[in-house]
Design an enzyme around this catalytic site. Structure first.
Site, mmCIF file in Angstrom:
data_model
loop_
_atom_site.group_PDB
_atom_site.id
_atom_site.type_symbol
_atom_site.label_atom_id
_atom_site.label_comp_id
_atom_site.label_asym_id
_atom_site.label_seq_id
_atom_site.Cartn_x
_atom_site.Cartn_y
_atom_site.Cartn_z
ATOM 1 N N GLU A 1 -6.276 -12.281 10.197
ATOM 2 C CA GLU A 1 -5.655 -12.709 8.951
ATOM 3 C C GLU A 1 -4.279 -12.065 8.794
ATOM 4 O OE1 GLU A 1 -9.828 -13.594 6.681
ATOM 5 O OE2 GLU A 1 -8.677 -11.916 5.926
ATOM 6 N N CYS B 1 2.194 -8.865 5.779
ATOM 7 C CA CYS B 1 1.259 -7.846 6.236
ATOM 8 C C CYS B 1 0.607 -8.357 7.524
ATOM 9 C CB CYS B 1 0.227 -7.601 5.132
ATOM 10 S SG CYS B 1 -0.977 -6.372 5.579
ATOM 11 N N CYS C 1 -11.295 -3.483 14.037
ATOM 12 C CA CYS C 1 -10.712 -2.150 14.144
ATOM 13 C C CYS C 1 -11.731 -1.225 14.780
ATOM 14 C CB CYS C 1 -10.320 -1.635 12.756
ATOM 15 S SG CYS C 1 -9.323 -0.134 12.824
ATOM 16 N N CYS D 1 -13.307 3.639 9.176
ATOM 17 C CA CYS D 1 -13.053 4.206 7.845
ATOM 18 C C CYS D 1 -14.092 3.645 6.874
ATOM 19 C CB CYS D 1 -11.639 3.886 7.385
ATOM 20 S SG CYS D 1 -10.382 4.557 8.501
ATOM 21 N N CYS E 1 -13.242 0.705 4.196
ATOM 22 C CA CYS E 1 -12.431 -0.445 4.631
ATOM 23 C C CYS E 1 -13.325 -1.554 5.160
ATOM 24 C CB CYS E 1 -11.459 0.004 5.712
ATOM 25 S SG CYS E 1 -10.440 -1.351 6.335
ATOM 26 N N CYS F 1 -5.576 -5.072 0.192
ATOM 27 C CA CYS F 1 -5.749 -4.004 1.191
ATOM 28 C C CYS F 1 -7.224 -3.770 1.463
ATOM 29 C CB CYS F 1 -5.216 -2.672 0.682
ATOM 30 S SG CYS F 1 -3.502 -2.663 0.279
HETATM 31 N N1 SAH Z 1 -5.213 1.221 10.456
HETATM 32 C C1 SAH Z 1 -3.980 1.356 9.735
HETATM 33 C C2 SAH Z 1 -3.579 0.056 9.129
HETATM 34 C C3 SAH Z 1 -4.431 -0.398 7.952
HETATM 35 S S1 SAH Z 1 -3.336 -0.386 6.641
HETATM 36 C C4 SAH Z 1 -4.082 2.478 8.741
HETATM 37 O O1 SAH Z 1 -5.159 3.029 8.621
HETATM 38 O O2 SAH Z 1 -3.092 2.855 8.142
HETATM 39 C C5 SAH Z 1 -4.215 -0.748 5.278
HETATM 40 C C6 SAH Z 1 -4.192 0.333 4.210
HETATM 41 O O3 SAH Z 1 -5.169 -0.049 3.248
HETATM 42 C C7 SAH Z 1 -4.598 1.692 4.758
HETATM 43 O O4 SAH Z 1 -3.995 2.737 4.054
HETATM 44 C C8 SAH Z 1 -6.075 1.656 4.475
HETATM 45 O O5 SAH Z 1 -6.621 2.941 4.476
HETATM 46 C C9 SAH Z 1 -6.107 0.992 3.116
HETATM 47 N N2 SAH Z 1 -7.422 0.425 2.782
HETATM 48 C C10 SAH Z 1 -8.422 0.107 3.624
HETATM 49 N N3 SAH Z 1 -9.474 -0.359 2.941
HETATM 50 C C11 SAH Z 1 -9.129 -0.382 1.648
HETATM 51 C C12 SAH Z 1 -9.789 -0.814 0.460
HETATM 52 N N4 SAH Z 1 -11.004 -1.333 0.496
HETATM 53 N N5 SAH Z 1 -9.124 -0.689 -0.704
HETATM 54 C C13 SAH Z 1 -7.866 -0.206 -0.728
HETATM 55 N N6 SAH Z 1 -7.197 0.208 0.370
HETATM 56 C C14 SAH Z 1 -7.819 0.114 1.531
#
Ligand code: SAH
Length: 367
Positions: free
Chosen positions: A95, A108, A115, A119, A122, A342
């Protein structure tokens, strides 16, 4: 020659395209001409590349093509956000999201199918991991989005910024991400300034050092916690590269350029990392790293136990940071009605890690 035997020109960065033309006995400037056709004019048809000469166009048609990912669907949010689901191969979809604001438009971009990091907050993580994206699949996201938005001349182009914040950990697909970003920056291709291309990472420390050596882009770091015990749980990569090592790598990345800052992303999780004490710890941690803080309200997804901090808590947390001189903004949640916010990007991942299966078993699905 079947289509997949042909070279996809989207897979080549500028030096790659120059080498491709050299092999054909052509001059290097052909690379600049073709880059402009592909990225500035959105042209995929060699016959339309009018400054190339008939012979060369025929030759190109027989060995090469411009093959972007296929758009499966387009979703438009009431707030103007657009999400595209892109088909990469028989098994996998990713996406890409466009977020319009008054002064800019941000795309984005995803770097991997799923991934490999896990985390806990996420939704991409829940999907598991299949593979890295190719250069063409990364830069192709810009190409497709530009096409969808009318392929306008540079001054009117809607994509003014790119964030590598979609699915995947960009530093774990290092070479392809760097090549794709070099096309984002190249004046013959998209020509974006280095301040407008941001790579976001969970903190792959050795790759951060390599990044600085090969390309100059803005950096965002997903911090989310100020102590190792909590960060180990939220961002398991922390067990490998703990906070102190990450902070040292951030300082090395900035070097002695006093104008630069790193953006630290901090997801606001109710009762987990959002107390006044956490805010003060964050101030202390960032004291000697030139930084900005981006607070991200947690976006929920199915089967998560986390909740977003209440607005008043987010505001109080932000105020503590600001009082201590940290530039802080709370990221607006955009596109959540189309699951484009995000952490909500899920695509379709043919998981090879068995992680999604384990999760289903834990949740008792299918038993
Ligand atoms: N892997 C990279 C790119 C992902 S960026 C990284 O970790 O930076 C996407 C951003 O959104 C990251 O800061 C991630 O931690 C955050 N994110 C992931 N899941 C989320 C959620 N459910 N709500 C808000 N932010 C989230």
């Amino acid at each position: 020659m079947t289509t997949h035997d042909k070279v996809n020109l989207l897979d080549l960065d500028k030096p790659g395209l120059q080498a491709f033309f050299a092999d054909m006995g052509e001059k290097a400037f052909r690379a600049s001409q073709v880059l402009k056709w592909i990225y500035q004019f959105g042209v995929a048809d060699f016959d339309a590349m009018s400054n190339l000469g008939k012979g060369l166009r025929e030759k190109l048609k027989s060995v090469a093509e411009v093959r972007p990912p296929r758009v499966v669907s387009e979703h438009r949010s009431h707030d103007g956000t657009i999400k595209w689901v892109l088909q990469l191969d028989n098994l996998n979809c990713i996406e890409t999201v466009f977020i319009p604001e008054t002064e800019r438009g941000t795309l984005c971009v995803s770097s991997q199918v799923g991934c490999a990091l896990d985390c806990s907050f996420c939704s991409t993580a829940q999907q598991g991991f299949n593979r890295n994206l190719s250069v063409g699949e990364i830069i192709g996201q810009l190409w497709v989005a530009n096409q969808a938005m009318g392929c306008l001349p540079r001054e009117q182009r809607q994509i003014t910024n790119v964030v590598m914040m979609g699915m995947g950990e960009p530093l774990l697909n290092f070479d392809n991400v760097v090549k794709a970003m070099s096309l984002m920056l190249d004046d013959d291709a998209y020509g974006l300034s280095k301040r407008r291309v941001t790579l976001s990472t969970s903190g792959v420390v050795p790759a951060l050092d390599r990044l600085k050596q090969v390309i100059d882009v803005s950096l965002a770091v997903s911090l989310h916690a100020t102590d190792d015990a909590l960060r180990d749980k939220l961002v398991p990569l922390n067990r490998k590269y703990p906070i102190a090592e990450l902070m040292a790598a951030c300082k090395r990345y900035l070097g002695d350029d006093a104008r630069r800052r790193i953006t630290f992303e901090y997801v606001m999780l109710d009762g987990i990392n959002d107390s006044d004490a956490h805010a003060r710890a964050l101030v202390k941690l960032l004291r000697d790293v030139p930084s900005k803080v981006n607070l991200i309200p947690f976006n929920p997804f199915p089967n998560t136990t986390y909740k977003c901090s209440p607005q008043a808590r987010i505001d109080a947390f932000r105020d503590i940071l600001i009082q201590h001189g940290l530039t802080t903004i709370t990221r607006k949640t955009r596109g959540n009605d189309i699951e484009a916010a995000c952490g909500q990007l899920a695509g379709q991942v043919m998981d090879r890690t068995k992680r999604s299966l384990r999760r289903e078993q834990q949740a008792g699905v299918g038993s």
